[in-house]
Design a protein around this motif. Structure first.
Motif, short mmCIF file in Angstrom:
data_model
loop_
_atom_site.label_atom_id
_atom_site.label_comp_id
_atom_site.label_asym_id
_atom_site.label_seq_id
_atom_site.Cartn_x
_atom_site.Cartn_y
_atom_site.Cartn_z
N ASP A 139 -17.03 62.75 18.75
CA ASP A 139 -17.98 61.73 18.32
C ASP A 139 -17.21 60.85 19.14
O ASP A 139 -16.52 59.80 18.14
N HIS B 98 -18.31 58.51 21.60
CA HIS B 98 -18.94 57.42 21.45
C HIS B 98 -19.04 56.14 22.49
O HIS B 98 -19.21 54.98 22.18
N ASP C 224 -21.15 64.30 21.45
CA ASP C 224 -21.23 62.52 21.24
C ASP C 224 -20.21 62.25 22.32
O ASP C 224 -19.49 61.38 21.43
N HIS D 274 -23.40 56.15 22.16
CA HIS D 274 -22.74 55.12 20.35
C HIS D 274 -24.04 55.61 19.92
O HIS D 274 -23.47 55.49 18.42
#
Length: 178
Positions: free
Chosen positions: A8, A10, A36, A40
């Motif tokens: 993540d 992002h 990810d 975002h």
């Protein structure tokens, strides 16, 4: 072997650079990214210093060290910028006699996974750090860029006998031996 695990990102170049400093400090052999990476996502706020193009450029410098899985915010357009494969929903690794099933966590979860007793499930997606043992080991490094639940930005370190979750200062938050 030591594997640096993050999830993540992002699109945050700020937190990616912090994570790569941690990777170097940890002297890990590989980077496992649990999805990810660039985008975002519509449910998340913009992370600090959001710059997906620069994130791609920076990660491409480590392409020979990266193993990655696709997250729910990753797409074929993202793959066009990255020089390492990200479109697989999971990957299997073997370390210290254990099978490791690594995935983002939006398709394969604790309730739905194709591994056996004593094996390891590693996922991201929830942005919550986790180190548990049930019939299997369940690990989540938390989020490098957008942590939830009052947790700090974090990453995981996987070795042949342990799982550690650390904050960006290298302080251990959770640890489990197997």
């Amino acid at each position: 072997m030591k594997i640096f695990v993050m999830s993540d990102i992002h699109g945050s170049i700020y937190y990616l650079e912090k994570a790569l400093e941690c990777f170097k400090r940890e002297e890990a052999d590989y980077i496992l990214i649990l999805g990810d990476i660039l985008y975002h996502g519509p449910r998340n706020p913009l992370p600090r210093d959001y710059n997906p193009k620069l994130v791609a450029e920076k990660l491409n410098l480590y392409k020979d060290k990266i193993i990655a899985t696709r997250g729910n915010c990753d797409s074929e357009v993202d793959q066009m910028l990255l020089e390492f494969p990200i479109m697989s929903d999971f990957t299997n690794l073997f370390l210290g006699g254990k099978r490791i099933f690594a995935t983002h966590g939006h398709l394969f979860t604790e309730e739905k996974f194709p591994i056996g007793k004593g094996d390891i499930l590693i996922s991201g997606h929830t942005h919550l750090p986790l180190a548990e043992k049930e019939d299997i080991y369940i690990f989540n490094p938390g989020s490098i860029a957008l942590p939830k639940g009052g947790n700090p930005n974090s990453y995981g370190i996987l070795t042949s006998s342990s799982w550690d979750i650390k904050d960006l200062d290298g302080q251990t938050l959770k640890s489990i031996l197997y």
